[in-house]
Design a protein around this motif. Sequence first.
Motif, short mmCIF file in Angstrom:
data_model
loop_
_atom_site.label_atom_id
_atom_site.label_comp_id
_atom_site.label_asym_id
_atom_site.label_seq_id
_atom_site.Cartn_x
_atom_site.Cartn_y
_atom_site.Cartn_z
N GLY A 92 23.57 -65.05 25.46
CA GLY A 92 23.34 -65.15 26.90
C GLY A 92 23.41 -63.71 27.64
O GLY A 92 22.74 -63.48 28.61
N ALA A 93 24.29 -62.97 27.31
CA ALA A 93 24.41 -61.75 27.78
C ALA A 93 23.20 -60.95 27.87
O ALA A 93 22.87 -60.15 28.75
CB ALA A 93 25.65 -60.90 27.10
N THR A 94 22.51 -61.17 26.94
CA THR A 94 21.13 -60.40 26.67
C THR A 94 20.06 -61.17 27.17
O THR A 94 19.12 -60.32 28.09
CB THR A 94 20.76 -60.22 25.08
OG1 THR A 94 22.14 -60.12 24.53
CG2 THR A 94 20.04 -59.28 24.71
N ILE A 95 19.92 -62.35 27.47
CA ILE A 95 18.64 -63.11 27.90
C ILE A 95 18.87 -64.03 28.96
O ILE A 95 17.99 -64.11 29.70
CB ILE A 95 17.97 -64.05 26.77
CG1 ILE A 95 18.65 -64.88 26.37
CG2 ILE A 95 17.67 -62.91 25.66
CD1 ILE A 95 18.05 -66.15 25.71
N ASN A 96 20.05 -64.28 29.34
CA ASN A 96 20.47 -65.13 30.25
C ASN A 96 20.96 -64.38 31.60
O ASN A 96 21.74 -64.04 31.62
CB ASN A 96 21.26 -66.38 30.10
CG ASN A 96 21.46 -67.43 31.11
OD1 ASN A 96 20.36 -67.82 31.69
ND2 ASN A 96 22.79 -67.64 31.43
N MET A 97 19.68 -64.16 32.63
CA MET A 97 20.47 -63.67 33.75
C MET A 97 19.81 -64.20 34.98
O MET A 97 18.97 -63.97 35.52
CB MET A 97 19.77 -62.08 33.79
CG MET A 97 20.17 -61.29 32.41
SD MET A 97 19.98 -59.68 32.69
CE MET A 97 20.80 -58.86 31.27
N ASP A 98 20.62 -65.06 35.42
CA ASP A 98 20.11 -66.04 36.54
C ASP A 98 20.31 -65.27 37.93
O ASP A 98 19.38 -65.42 38.72
CB ASP A 98 21.00 -67.32 36.52
CG ASP A 98 20.93 -68.18 35.20
OD1 ASP A 98 19.98 -67.67 34.82
OD2 ASP A 98 21.56 -68.98 35.17
N GLY A 99 21.53 -64.47 37.74
CA GLY A 99 21.37 -63.48 39.17
C GLY A 99 20.23 -62.61 39.37
O GLY A 99 19.93 -62.46 40.41
N THR A 100 19.97 -61.99 38.19
CA THR A 100 18.93 -61.04 38.29
C THR A 100 17.43 -61.57 38.42
O THR A 100 16.95 -61.10 39.44
CB THR A 100 18.78 -60.20 36.83
OG1 THR A 100 20.14 -59.63 36.63
CG2 THR A 100 17.70 -59.38 36.73
N SER A 101 17.44 -62.85 38.01
CA SER A 101 16.03 -63.49 38.12
C SER A 101 15.85 -63.91 39.76
O SER A 101 14.96 -63.71 40.42
CB SER A 101 15.97 -64.50 37.30
OG SER A 101 16.53 -65.75 37.55
N LEU A 102 16.88 -64.19 40.33
CA LEU A 102 17.00 -64.81 41.54
C LEU A 102 16.70 -63.46 42.54
O LEU A 102 15.98 -63.70 43.44
CB LEU A 102 18.30 -65.31 42.07
CG LEU A 102 18.59 -65.57 43.51
CD1 LEU A 102 19.06 -67.39 43.70
CD2 LEU A 102 19.52 -64.82 44.37
N TYR A 103 17.60 -62.36 42.06
CA TYR A 103 17.29 -61.24 43.10
C TYR A 103 16.02 -60.69 42.89
O TYR A 103 15.34 -60.38 43.78
CB TYR A 103 18.35 -60.08 42.41
CG TYR A 103 17.77 -58.67 42.44
CD1 TYR A 103 17.79 -57.92 43.59
CD2 TYR A 103 17.30 -58.20 41.36
CE1 TYR A 103 17.55 -56.63 43.58
CE2 TYR A 103 16.79 -56.97 41.57
CZ TYR A 103 16.79 -56.24 42.45
OH TYR A 103 16.13 -55.00 42.50
N GLN A 104 15.25 -60.62 41.68
CA GLN A 104 14.03 -60.12 41.55
C GLN A 104 12.81 -61.08 42.49
O GLN A 104 12.00 -60.51 43.25
CB GLN A 104 13.56 -60.25 40.17
CG GLN A 104 14.19 -59.13 39.31
CD GLN A 104 14.21 -59.39 37.76
OE1 GLN A 104 13.81 -60.33 37.42
NE2 GLN A 104 14.08 -58.24 37.12
#
Length: 420
Positions: free
Chosen positions: A312-324
């Motif tokens: 998860g630390a490597t592939i799951n980035m929900d905050g980052t995807s929302l920000y993008q």
Amino acid sequence: MRKLALHWQILLGMLFGVVFALILVQFDWGKSFISNWIKPFGNIFINVLKLIAVPLILASLIKGISDLKDISKLSKMGGRTIGIYLCTTVLAVSIGLGIVNIVKPGSFITAETRNELLNSYANEANSKIEDAAKQSQTGPLQALEDIVPSNIFAAASDNGNMLQVIFFAIFFGIAMILIPEEKSKPVKAFFDGFNDVILKMIDLIMLAAPIGVFALLAALVAEAPSVDLFKALAMYSVTVLVGLALVIVVYLILLKIFAQKNPSYFLKGIAPAQLLAFSTSSSAATLPVTMERTVENLGVDDEVASFVLPIGATINMDGTSLYQAVAAVFIAQAFGMGLSLEAQLGIIATATLASIGSAAVPGAGMVMLVIVLAQAGIPEAGLALIFAIDRPLDMCRTSVNVTGDAAVSVIVAKSVNKLT
Ligand code: ASP
């Protein structure tokens, strides 16, 4: 005297760091004092956390997988983990797109401010665009090829290669299940012990967390750009923050539905990891603490946490995807571009992939944002518009990234009856 809970200690450390820097920057010598005498302690703290990341992933994944004993359990848990990670990421991007289309923060930026921002941050934006160009000058299967290392020591020597280390650890763990038990026993005993040593190291590092975050926040405040620019970007930041808050609400609802767990149980347990993610802006650096908290405070079985969280630390980035997603549409709005439904659907796909591809280190989400912009035909120079505010938002989105990993680990643990 009763000892203050860790998250309060960390919060106080952060608060003192901010106040300390705000006072010191009033003096001529204040900024250089903080850079020379305070910031290094923050860097040391981040370094020890990063130092732990590769051995931790190796030990915990190998131990976790070899504990599973049979391959069918692994494929069940693996399928669920990746499936839930993908769903939550797509959901987060969609939330971001929804909000940015309602609030339209880009329309609040005047042409004058836009030009000022473009001029002052053009250089920094260009260096991110170059980084992204290097990453995208590759064939469609490059990302897959990159997961398989040709040398484990080379892979383990760079914290940016976490996926390669994960690949090796999973491969090694599977092979261990497949050999006769009398042969695998000593290897397993070694990795079990190794894992315990690493966990103890994390305990020791966390004793210094309040001081580490004090130094990190003091340096951040002392080196922050001027307040005027932040003001111009306030609407954009509010949009990202509201989106991030909604994503956390979604996790809490999912936890209630799928794991019958209350918000307070979850938030109390995971708070120190969230605060550390906020201070370090790195999911990878926070991983040791995320693992410790989910196992010891949220009741997730070791076997599940040591598999779900490093991935998860490597592939799951929900905050980052929302920000993008929000940043891409914001830049388009600021340039007066309308985005068709088709372009927005494209953003859902690219932001999902870009967040998976973002390394778990500070600022990585912004490099991958370039790819989202390019795909949607939005001018990449627009990065300059959001540069000034990126670090604080990075801190917030990293907290959400880590929260998402922990929430999914609880849900996966519940689904395989490994939640106490
Ligand atoms: N700093 C983030 C993380 O480590 C990635 C990003 O820049 O969005 O999770």
